[in-house]
Scaffold this motif. Structure first.
Motif, mmCIF file in Angstrom:
data_model
loop_
_atom_site.group_PDB
_atom_site.id
_atom_site.type_symbol
_atom_site.label_atom_id
_atom_site.label_comp_id
_atom_site.label_asym_id
_atom_site.label_seq_id
_atom_site.Cartn_x
_atom_site.Cartn_y
_atom_site.Cartn_z
ATOM 1 N N VAL A 216 0.845 -1.201 0.000
ATOM 2 C CA VAL A 216 0.000 0.000 0.000
ATOM 3 C C VAL A 216 0.883 1.255 0.000
ATOM 4 O O VAL A 216 0.633 2.214 -0.740
ATOM 5 C CB VAL A 216 -0.960 0.006 1.218
ATOM 6 N N ARG A 217 1.947 1.228 0.801
ATOM 7 C CA ARG A 217 2.839 2.407 0.870
ATOM 8 C C ARG A 217 3.478 2.722 -0.472
ATOM 9 O O ARG A 217 3.687 3.883 -0.814
ATOM 10 C CB ARG A 217 3.933 2.175 1.909
ATOM 11 N N ALA A 218 3.738 1.677 -1.261
ATOM 12 C CA ALA A 218 4.388 1.896 -2.559
ATOM 13 C C ALA A 218 3.434 2.538 -3.574
ATOM 14 O O ALA A 218 3.858 3.028 -4.618
ATOM 15 C CB ALA A 218 4.901 0.568 -3.101
ATOM 16 N N GLY A 219 2.132 2.576 -3.255
ATOM 17 C CA GLY A 219 1.153 3.050 -4.229
ATOM 18 C C GLY A 219 1.102 4.557 -4.399
ATOM 19 O O GLY A 219 0.721 5.064 -5.449
ATOM 20 N N SER A 220 1.487 5.312 -3.371
ATOM 21 C CA SER A 220 1.373 6.773 -3.482
ATOM 22 C C SER A 220 2.205 7.465 -2.409
ATOM 23 O O SER A 220 2.498 6.894 -1.352
ATOM 24 C CB SER A 220 -0.091 7.207 -3.320
ATOM 25 N N ALA A 221 2.524 8.718 -2.685
ATOM 26 C CA ALA A 221 3.249 9.521 -1.695
ATOM 27 C C ALA A 221 2.371 9.726 -0.463
ATOM 28 O O ALA A 221 2.868 9.763 0.668
ATOM 29 C CB ALA A 221 3.628 10.870 -2.311
ATOM 30 N N LEU A 222 1.057 9.830 -0.696
ATOM 31 C CA LEU A 222 0.143 10.023 0.447
ATOM 32 C C LEU A 222 0.188 8.798 1.364
ATOM 33 O O LEU A 222 0.278 8.920 2.593
ATOM 34 C CB LEU A 222 -1.289 10.246 -0.062
ATOM 35 N N ALA A 223 0.125 7.593 0.774
ATOM 36 C CA ALA A 223 0.170 6.369 1.589
ATOM 37 C C ALA A 223 1.490 6.295 2.334
ATOM 38 O O ALA A 223 1.536 5.945 3.520
ATOM 39 C CB ALA A 223 -0.011 5.139 0.697
ATOM 40 N N GLU A 224 2.574 6.623 1.656
ATOM 41 C CA GLU A 224 3.897 6.579 2.292
ATOM 42 C C GLU A 224 3.927 7.533 3.491
ATOM 43 O O GLU A 224 4.394 7.173 4.577
ATOM 44 C CB GLU A 224 4.969 6.955 1.248
ATOM 45 N N ALA A 225 3.362 8.731 3.317
ATOM 46 C CA ALA A 225 3.387 9.716 4.417
ATOM 47 C C ALA A 225 2.498 9.256 5.571
ATOM 48 O O ALA A 225 2.893 9.322 6.741
ATOM 49 C CB ALA A 225 2.925 11.080 3.894
ATOM 50 N N LEU A 226 1.295 8.752 5.251
ATOM 51 C CA LEU A 226 0.357 8.373 6.319
ATOM 52 C C LEU A 226 0.840 7.144 7.085
ATOM 53 O O LEU A 226 0.599 6.999 8.283
ATOM 54 C CB LEU A 226 -1.038 8.092 5.739
ATOM 55 N N LEU A 227 1.513 6.225 6.365
ATOM 56 C CA LEU A 227 1.850 4.928 6.977
ATOM 57 C C LEU A 227 3.315 4.828 7.408
ATOM 58 O O LEU A 227 3.777 3.753 7.802
ATOM 59 C CB LEU A 227 1.521 3.792 5.992
ATOM 60 N N ARG A 228 4.045 5.970 7.359
ATOM 61 C CA ARG A 228 5.492 5.940 7.636
ATOM 62 C C ARG A 228 5.790 5.298 8.996
ATOM 63 O O ARG A 228 6.685 4.481 9.123
ATOM 64 C CB ARG A 228 6.045 7.369 7.583
ATOM 65 N N ASP A 229 5.034 5.686 10.046
ATOM 66 C CA ASP A 229 5.328 5.183 11.408
ATOM 67 C C ASP A 229 4.322 4.121 11.851
ATOM 68 O O ASP A 229 4.147 3.897 13.052
ATOM 69 C CB ASP A 229 5.301 6.360 12.400
ATOM 70 N N ALA A 230 3.618 3.506 10.885
ATOM 71 C CA ALA A 230 2.556 2.545 11.252
ATOM 72 C C ALA A 230 3.141 1.248 11.814
ATOM 73 O O ALA A 230 4.124 0.722 11.298
ATOM 74 C CB ALA A 230 1.724 2.223 10.011
ATOM 75 N N HIS A 231 2.507 0.734 12.902
ATOM 76 C CA HIS A 231 2.860 -0.600 13.423
ATOM 77 C C HIS A 231 1.590 -1.426 13.434
ATOM 78 O O HIS A 231 0.593 -1.001 14.030
ATOM 79 C CB HIS A 231 3.324 -0.566 14.884
ATOM 80 N N PRO A 232 1.643 -2.636 12.862
ATOM 81 C CA PRO A 232 0.462 -3.508 12.930
ATOM 82 C C PRO A 232 0.132 -3.856 14.390
ATOM 83 O O PRO A 232 1.033 -4.111 15.180
ATOM 84 C CB PRO A 232 0.886 -4.757 12.173
ATOM 85 N N LEU A 233 -1.147 -3.826 14.731
ATOM 86 C CA LEU A 233 -1.575 -4.213 16.084
ATOM 87 C C LEU A 233 -1.880 -5.706 16.156
ATOM 88 O O LEU A 233 -2.123 -6.231 17.240
ATOM 89 C CB LEU A 233 -2.814 -3.411 16.491
ATOM 90 N N TRP A 234 -1.931 -6.362 15.007
ATOM 91 C CA TRP A 234 -2.180 -7.803 14.964
ATOM 92 C C TRP A 234 -0.992 -8.477 14.292
ATOM 93 O O TRP A 234 -0.267 -7.846 13.520
ATOM 94 C CB TRP A 234 -3.455 -8.129 14.158
ATOM 95 N N ASP A 235 -0.831 -9.804 14.547
ATOM 96 C CA ASP A 235 0.276 -10.549 13.938
ATOM 97 C C ASP A 235 0.176 -10.550 12.415
ATOM 98 O O ASP A 235 1.162 -10.481 11.711
ATOM 99 C CB ASP A 235 0.249 -12.018 14.396
#
Ligand code: FAD
Length: 348
Positions: A216-235
């Motif tokens: 998803v991050r590779a799809g757009s600069a917006l996704a990269e910016a929004l998900l830069r510090d994302a950590h999955p809460l599930w395995d």
């Protein structure tokens, strides 16, 4: 013998069961899960869903829904950020389904899986994990899952849905639509903080769900910016295969079997109208039964009522899939969102 046995306590089944029980009918609502749980869903609710919930005495805001006011779309380096043309909420399915199941009251039997259903005389005989049950009619509300012996005839090629809750993402009051190679994702806030990432894949999974965030991050600069510090809460993401986007139940079918929700029509998830359709179809099935209408009359009426929303959602999903840059073109998104929102309304 109950008047109706409803199979599946998602939004569609609960709406039907609540409406029938409130009208004084003897109804039983069977749900296989022992408690409300997460399911693959973007968790976006618009005004159509709110209108159906209001008829059931519920309200997305008081259930804990976070208000959404903006929509952002990214593709490559481009981004559009527009005001949503209607009120909307982000409400986790565990909360929504839990509130609906509570409203169903004593009709609900949790932890009961229906294994099969066959016509019997004037009614139906159901084989369940807790024994046999007879009913005058059944309301099939099993969502994406077909009941053994009752497949959805002519369903289109299935897609795959994935959902992952994330920490480290700040969405404020925006929902983001993030097309990526092989699918599109929705990202919106979770009421307590963090975000829900939900994706529909239109091809083979190719490494997913393991690398969902990377893709998803590779799809757009917006996704990269929004998900830069994302950590999955599930395995790993929750996943569902076999989602037949665009399916519509034909009017014909065995007497006394009413299909509602995703068993009646599966709207492309991108418009966030699936729960609204499910709730309204459950209410409509209950009205049909109370009016003494047979299942084929109900299915024909629901096909007519859902035809426009299904067509417009399909068209919008096609544009998003076939030409994300056109979709993300600045200036086009606001008017297109307003048009699609107006054309996918199902509330009477
Ligand atoms: C990727 C994706 C994203 C989506 N995003 C959104 C969104 O943002 N907003 C929106 O409005 N819609 C969205 N949808 C659509 C929405 O999730 C569905 O349309 C909606 O959940 C359908 O409701 P339902 O009641 O028909 O089925 P479900 O919600 O699937 O409920 C079916 C119930 O039946 C139970 N069940 C199944 N089989 C049996 C059995 N044999 N015996 C007993 N119980 C059984 C299940 O446990 C479940 O509780 C999305 C869908 C996907 C795939």
């Amino acid at each position: 013998m109950p008047d109706a046995v409803v199979i599946g306590a998602g939004p569609a089944g609960c709406a039907a069961a609540i409406a029938l029980a409130r009208a004084g009918r003897d109804v039983m609502l069977l749900e296989r899960s022992p408690e409300p749980r997460e399911s693959v869903c973007g968790e976006f609710l618009g005004p159509d869903a709110a209108a159906a919930l209001a008829r059931l005495g519920l309200d997305p805001a008081t259930l804990g829904g976070a208000p959404l006011r903006r929509m952002r779309i990214g593709h490559g380096g481009r981004e559009a950020d527009v005001a949503l043309p209607f009120p909307a909420w982000a409400l986790p399915r565990r909360l929504l389904d839990g509130a609906l199941q509570e409203a169903a009251g004593p009709a609900l039997r949790r932890g009961t899986t229906v294994l099969g259903a066959v016509p019997m005389g004037e009614g139906w005989r159901l084989r369940t994990s807790s024994g046999e049950i007879e009913a005058r009619r059944i309301i099939l509300a099993t969502g994406k899952h077909a009941l053994r012996g009752h497949p959805r005839e002519g369903a289109p090629p299935p897609a795959i849905g994935l959902k992952l809750h994330l920490a480290g993402v700040a969405m404020a009051d925006a929902v983001a639509l993030l097309p990526f190679d092989g699918g599109y994702a929705g990202l919106q806030p979770l009421p307590g903080g963090g975000a829900n990432l939900c994706a529909a894949l239109h091809g083979p999974p190719r490494g997913l769900p393991g690398d969902l965030l990377v893709r998803v991050r590779a799809g757009s600069a917006l996704a990269e910016a929004l998900l830069r510090d994302a950590h999955p809460l599930w395995d790993r993401p929750l996943a569902i295969a076999g989602v037949p986007y665009g399916f519509r139940q034909p009017a014909a079918g065995p007497p006394g079997l009413y299909r509602v929700g995703d068993q009646a029509a599966v709207i492309p998830s991108f418009t966030g109208e699936g729960v609204a359709l499910a709730l309204h179809s459950g209410l409509a099935a209950a009205e049909a039964i109370l009016a003494g209408q047979e299942a084929d009359t109900f299915h024909a009426a629901w096909r007519r009522r859902s035809a426009g929303p299904m067509r417009w959602a399909g068209l919008a999903a096609h544009v998003l899939r076939a030409s994300p840059p056109a979709f993300a073109a600045l200036g086009a998104v606001g008017p297109l969102a307003r048009l699609v929102a107006a054309r996918t309304r199902v509330a009477a």
